[in-house]
Design a protein around this motif. Structure first.
Motif, PDB file in Angstrom:
ATOM      1  N   PRO A  80     -10.201  16.193 -15.347  1.00 39.77           N
ATOM      2  CA  PRO A  80     -10.702  16.639 -14.169  1.00 39.77           C
ATOM      3  C   PRO A  80     -10.467  15.637 -12.849  1.00 39.77           C
ATOM      4  N   PRO A  81     -10.736  16.247 -11.757  1.00 40.11           N
ATOM      5  CA  PRO A  81     -10.514  15.403 -10.377  1.00 40.11           C
ATOM      6  C   PRO A  81     -11.633  14.287 -10.412  1.00 40.11           C
ATOM      7  N   GLY A  82     -11.490  12.998 -10.199  1.00 40.97           N
ATOM      8  CA  GLY A  82     -12.385  11.964 -10.107  1.00 40.97           C
ATOM      9  C   GLY A  82     -12.364  11.465 -11.491  1.00 40.97           C
ATOM     10  N   SER A  83     -11.528  11.558 -12.584  1.00 47.02           N
ATOM     11  CA  SER A  83     -11.540  11.058 -13.760  1.00 47.02           C
ATOM     12  C   SER A  83     -11.000   9.712 -13.828  1.00 47.02           C
ATOM     13  N   GLY A  84     -10.047   9.289 -12.746  1.00 50.11           N
ATOM     14  CA  GLY A  84      -9.354   8.236 -12.730  1.00 50.11           C
ATOM     15  C   GLY A  84      -7.820   8.223 -13.135  1.00 50.11           C
ATOM     16  N   LYS A  85      -7.528   9.174 -12.894  1.00 47.53           N
ATOM     17  CA  LYS A  85      -5.760   9.500 -13.323  1.00 47.53           C
ATOM     18  C   LYS A  85      -5.229   8.607 -12.353  1.00 47.53           C
ATOM     19  N   THR A  86      -5.086   8.529 -11.046  1.00 46.90           N
ATOM     20  CA  THR A  86      -4.419   8.060 -10.140  1.00 46.90           C
ATOM     21  C   THR A  86      -4.544   6.401 -10.348  1.00 46.90           C
ATOM     22  N   THR A  87      -5.809   6.135 -10.722  1.00 46.69           N
ATOM     23  CA  THR A  87      -5.946   4.632 -10.870  1.00 46.69           C
ATOM     24  C   THR A  87      -5.328   4.228 -12.181  1.00 46.69           C
ATOM     25  N   PHE A  88      -5.495   5.013 -13.017  1.00 46.50           N
ATOM     26  CA  PHE A  88      -4.741   4.573 -14.314  1.00 46.50           C
ATOM     27  C   PHE A  88      -3.228   4.640 -14.367  1.00 46.50           C
ATOM     28  N   LEU A  89      -2.548   5.448 -13.527  1.00 47.41           N
ATOM     29  CA  LEU A  89      -1.104   5.380 -13.191  1.00 47.41           C
ATOM     30  C   LEU A  89      -0.835   4.377 -12.322  1.00 47.41           C
ATOM     31  N   GLN A  90      -1.516   4.075 -11.516  1.00 50.13           N
ATOM     32  CA  GLN A  90      -1.206   2.691 -10.408  1.00 50.13           C
ATOM     33  C   GLN A  90      -1.389   1.396 -11.277  1.00 50.13           C
ATOM     34  N   ALA A  91      -2.510   1.346 -12.438  1.00 48.36           N
ATOM     35  CA  ALA A  91      -2.595   0.086 -12.920  1.00 48.36           C
ATOM     36  C   ALA A  91      -1.307  -0.009 -13.971  1.00 48.36           C
ATOM     37  N   LEU A  92      -0.930   1.118 -14.590  1.00 49.61           N
ATOM     38  CA  LEU A  92       0.452   0.951 -15.457  1.00 49.61           C
ATOM     39  C   LEU A  92       1.618   0.486 -14.721  1.00 49.61           C
ATOM     40  N   ALA A  93       1.715   0.920 -13.206  1.00 51.37           N
ATOM     41  CA  ALA A  93       2.936   0.653 -12.628  1.00 51.37           C
ATOM     42  C   ALA A  93       3.041  -0.586 -11.703  1.00 51.37           C
ATOM     43  N   ALA A  94       1.740  -1.508 -11.900  1.00 47.86           N
ATOM     44  CA  ALA A  94       1.327  -2.392 -11.124  1.00 47.86           C
ATOM     45  C   ALA A  94       1.339  -2.250  -9.689  1.00 47.86           C
ATOM     46  N   SER A  95       0.820  -0.946  -9.309  1.00 49.26           N
ATOM     47  CA  SER A  95       0.637  -0.666  -7.873  1.00 49.26           C
ATOM     48  C   SER A  95      -0.942  -0.626  -7.259  1.00 49.26           C
TER      49      SER A  95
ATOM     50  N   PHE B 257       6.604   2.473   5.863  1.00 48.26           N
ATOM     51  CA  PHE B 257       7.092   1.230   5.704  1.00 48.26           C
ATOM     52  C   PHE B 257       6.096   0.494   4.403  1.00 48.26           C
ATOM     53  N   PHE B 258       4.760   0.676   4.591  1.00 45.76           N
ATOM     54  CA  PHE B 258       4.045   0.044   3.483  1.00 45.76           C
ATOM     55  C   PHE B 258       4.491   0.617   2.034  1.00 45.76           C
ATOM     56  N   LYS B 259       4.783   1.921   2.041  1.00 43.06           N
ATOM     57  CA  LYS B 259       4.888   2.314   0.644  1.00 43.06           C
ATOM     58  C   LYS B 259       6.341   1.787   0.255  1.00 43.06           C
ATOM     59  N   GLN B 260       7.326   1.662   0.948  1.00 42.78           N
ATOM     60  CA  GLN B 260       8.492   1.367   0.741  1.00 42.78           C
ATOM     61  C   GLN B 260       8.511  -0.084   0.516  1.00 42.78           C
ATOM     62  N   ARG B 261       7.626  -0.878   1.273  1.00 44.27           N
ATOM     63  CA  ARG B 261       7.639  -2.361   0.989  1.00 44.27           C
ATOM     64  C   ARG B 261       7.047  -2.731  -0.322  1.00 44.27           C
ATOM     65  N   ASP B 262       5.940  -2.003  -0.634  1.00 45.83           N
ATOM     66  CA  ASP B 262       5.206  -1.998  -1.901  1.00 45.83           C
ATOM     67  C   ASP B 262       6.065  -1.868  -3.131  1.00 45.83           C
ATOM     68  N   SER B 263       6.921  -0.548  -3.023  1.00 50.67           N
ATOM     69  CA  SER B 263       7.940  -0.427  -3.995  1.00 50.67           C
ATOM     70  C   SER B 263       9.009  -1.245  -4.284  1.00 50.67           C
TER      71      SER B 263
ATOM     72  N   PRO C 219       7.523  -5.869 -12.220  1.00 51.67           N
ATOM     73  CA  PRO C 219       7.046  -4.274 -12.710  1.00 51.67           C
ATOM     74  C   PRO C 219       7.370  -3.117 -11.886  1.00 51.67           C
ATOM     75  N   GLN C 220       7.380  -3.583 -10.522  1.00 54.83           N
ATOM     76  CA  GLN C 220       7.574  -2.481  -9.353  1.00 54.83           C
ATOM     77  C   GLN C 220       9.047  -2.104  -9.527  1.00 54.83           C
ATOM     78  N   ARG C 221      10.030  -3.099  -9.960  1.00 56.22           N
ATOM     79  CA  ARG C 221      11.487  -2.562 -10.021  1.00 56.22           C
ATOM     80  C   ARG C 221      11.888  -2.172 -11.480  1.00 56.22           C
ATOM     81  N   THR C 222      10.774  -2.650 -12.465  1.00 54.78           N
ATOM     82  CA  THR C 222      11.191  -2.043 -13.678  1.00 54.78           C
ATOM     83  C   THR C 222      10.813  -0.621 -14.006  1.00 54.78           C
ATOM     84  N   CYS C 223       9.652  -0.211 -13.223  1.00 53.91           N
ATOM     85  CA  CYS C 223       9.169   1.104 -13.449  1.00 53.91           C
ATOM     86  C   CYS C 223       9.069   1.444 -12.011  1.00 53.91           C
TER      87      CYS C 223
END
Length: 654
Positions: free
Chosen positions: A197-212, A597-603, A235-239
């Protein structure tokens, strides 16, 4: 009697005509060559001609051979033959013809096309040792076939927590745990659905797995790819993490957006794998499928302004119909929201990553489009050894059935993770059953809710009792799927099984020179798309210069006293203000581009200097032109010192 005689004569006449016609036909066939034999000879001649052309390509040096392919082309006489082409310089018609030959109907041909790609790489083993390794190759996993172990806990900003411990917290904010002791394994070559459900931490979980993850969050535990921690590779280039926020330059078209992304991300190990595969095929005397060979060569060349991989991704995502339409933004009309969401996904798919973490990619899409895209993703995962974790809010039953595994998050804890086939078994084990006409995904969203849980209780011989999320989480560890995961987590992953080329060690996909060229060409394109702004600025400073020269026309210091210099000070100040503030509109444009720019720099598309340097270089001629127009109009008409040295000094300062 007369009628009978007439009938006999008519019959004899018809018989003679039939005999004569048959004889004539036999004579014609005997006098002419067999058309089937002629067609067979022509086909054989064409095949021999193609064999000679392919043999000529095989004799080329490796560098040249990797840039040559055979494509079918229509000749002026109507014949269709395969000719040698340079895959790094394919025209739009050649690209279209190649894509039509391998993906005429995407829904029917995509799986077959991916299987043709896989069959070629598997022709020498299983495709996992095509990049040179040191040591025993038999114990090495395929490139991109990662087993991801994770055991993390994430809390709210650590700076506020630190200030709170010494009594200097700026507010009464409390520490909130977003993810609580989340641990598990993501299996290779499987497509996983992340539900919650919304607020369960899905986005944070995915960002943690992708080192973002956000730098301000406090993360405990570790995440490993084949036993390697994040500090051991990039990790940002691996995934690749695909955000639910659609951030793009509105002035660029869909194709240009994906081409730039593919150009910056590079091709990974495609070139090395293809070079080794080509060498082995040459030694074995194997002629590859011409279309597959041309496609693989065209997508293995780094630094291309346009790539064939973009055309492929455009087709499978269904945005090829709007490929040459601007993306658009708040001030510019462009593509729809659903199409923009698919562009966000395609921006990462064109890169060489083999692990994807996708956050709410179905926003703005209907269930049919979501099903088609998920089906194509599933084909990529199973055939090309890609690993995907996709977060969807309420997938349709047919879309849900496409996933191999399911991870159910609720209140920052994992309720279930494992094969999709066992998830209903787990909840029946807990006393909850999904109704027959209820979608499984909807059931999973509601079964952990305090308000909706009771309706699914099916043990009528026992009184209902609310089962909390922590209880679900503890019970899962005693379930046979959870026990198997715990057993696997206890055994450390053997690092020697990881392919040396699987984990990317370089920070960027292409060289610094190529990064600068890519960013420079994009900035030049954006300037051309916003040419009205620069024309307006030039016109504006011209008008203001004319006004300035009329206001301060032939100013003189009559008595040579300092008070008389106030007019010159006013002219200088007016000049400085006009030249400086003439660029304010351009400054606003740059600020609006910063989120992209921030999105592409961080990726790790490019470093910050590659973004800033082209802007500075391209703005210098415009600044010189604007200041030159102002000075030519005002310097001598106002009455500044006529000496050439003073004129040049004034121009330099302006």
């Amino acid at each position: 009697m007369a009628a009978a005689l007439v009938g006999d004569d008519l019959a004899r006449s018809m018989s003679r005509r039939s005999s004569w016609r048959s004889q004539s036909i036999r004579e014609v066939w005997q006098g002419q060559p067999d058309v089937f034999t002629r067609s067979s000879r022509q086909s054989q001649a064409v095949d021999d001609e193609e064999e000679l052309k392919w043999a000529a390509i095989e004799r080329l040096p490796t560098y040249d051979r990797m840039r040559k392919g055979m494509l079918m082309q229509n000749m002026s006489n109507g014949r269709v033959v395969r000719n040698e082409v340079d895959v790094t310089n394919l025209g739009s018609q050649d690209k279209q013809q190649l894509m039509e030959s391998i993906l005429k109907v995407v829904e029917d041909d995509n799986e077959r096309f991916l299987q043709r790609l896989r069959n070629r790489t598997d022709s020498f083993g299983d495709g996992k040792c095509l990049v040179e390794t040191d040591g025993d190759e038999s114990n090495i996993d395929s490139i991109g076939c990662w087993t991801i172990y994770y055991r993390v806990g994430i809390e709210t900003p650590k700076i506020e927590a630190l200030l709170g411990t010494i009594g200097l917290s700026p507010s009464k904010k409390r520490i909130i745990s977003i993810l609580k002791d989340v641990s598990g394994i993501i299996r290779p070559s499987r497509i996983t659905l992340l539900l919650g459900p919304p607020g369960s931490g899905k986005t944070t979980f995915l960002q943690a797995l992708a080192a973002s993850s956000d730098d301000n969050l406090r993360i405990e535990g570790k995440i490993t790819y084949c036993g390697h921690e994040f500090k051991e590779f990039v990790p940002q280039r691996t995934c690749a993490y695909i955000s639910q926020n659609d951030l793009h330059y509105g002035e660029m078209t869909v194709r240009e957006t994906m081409d730039f992304s593919g150009r910056c991300l590079g091709v990974g190990t495609r070139y090395e794998m293809l070079a080794e595969l080509s060498r082995r095929e040459k030694e074995a005397g194997i002629k590859p499928d011409p279309e597959i060979d041309a496609f693989m060569k065209a997508t293995a060349m780094a630094g291309q302004e346009t790539s064939l991989i973009t055309d492929y991704v455009l087709k499978i995502l269904g945005v090829d119909i709007c490929a040459d339409i601007m993306v658009g933004d708040d001030m510019r009309r462009g593509i729809s929201g659903g199409q923009k969401k698919r562009v966000t996904t395609g921006e990462m798919l064109v890169g060489p990553a083999k692990a994807f973490f996708m956050d709410e990619i179905s926003t703005g899409l209907d269930s049919s489009t979501t099903f088609q895209i998920t089906k194509f993703m599933r084909q990529m995962v199973h055939i090309m050894d890609v690993t995907m974790v996709i977060s969807l809010l309420q997938p349709a039953p047919e879309t849900f059935a496409l996933f191999d595994d399911v991870i159910l998050l609720s209140d920052g804890q994992i309720v279930y993770q494992g094969p999709r086939e066992n998830i209903l078994e787990f909840f029946e084990y807990m006393g909850f059953k999904c109704p027959e006409r209820k979608g499984i995904a909807d059931f999973l969203q509601e079964v952990t809710s305090k308000k909706d849980q009771e309706q699914y209780w099916f043990k009528k011989n026992q009184p209902y009792r609310y089962v909390s999320v922590p209880e679900f989480s503890r019970a899962f560890n005693s379930f046979h799927v959870g026990q198997r995961i715990l057993e696997d987590l206890r055994v450390p992953y053997d690092k020697s099984r990881a392919h040396p080329a699987a984990l990317v060690k370089e920070k960027y996909g292409i060289s610094n020179k190529e990064l600068f060229k890519a960013c420079f060409s994009r900035e030049w394109l954006l300037m051309k798309r916003n040419s009205f702004v620069y024309i307006f600025k030039t016109t504006q400073i011209t008008i203001m210069g004319i006004i300035a020269l009329t206001v301060f026309l032939r100013t003189e210091m009559k008595t040579g006293q300092i008070p008389d210099a106030a007019k010159f000070w006013g002219a200088l100040f007016f000049s400085l203000v006009n030249v400086m503030f003439n660029g304010m509109a351009e400054l606003a444009m740059t600020v609006f581009r910063l989120p992209v720019f921030f999105k592409q720099r961080d990726s790790l598309f490019f470093p910050a200097w590659a973004f800033a340097l082209p802007i500075s270089v391209l703005r210098i001629p415009i600044s010189l032109m604007e200041s030159g127009i102002w000075i030519l109009l005002t310097y001598y008409t106002i009455g500044f010192a006529p000496a050439a040295s003073r004129y040049l000094q004034f121009r330099m300062h302006t």
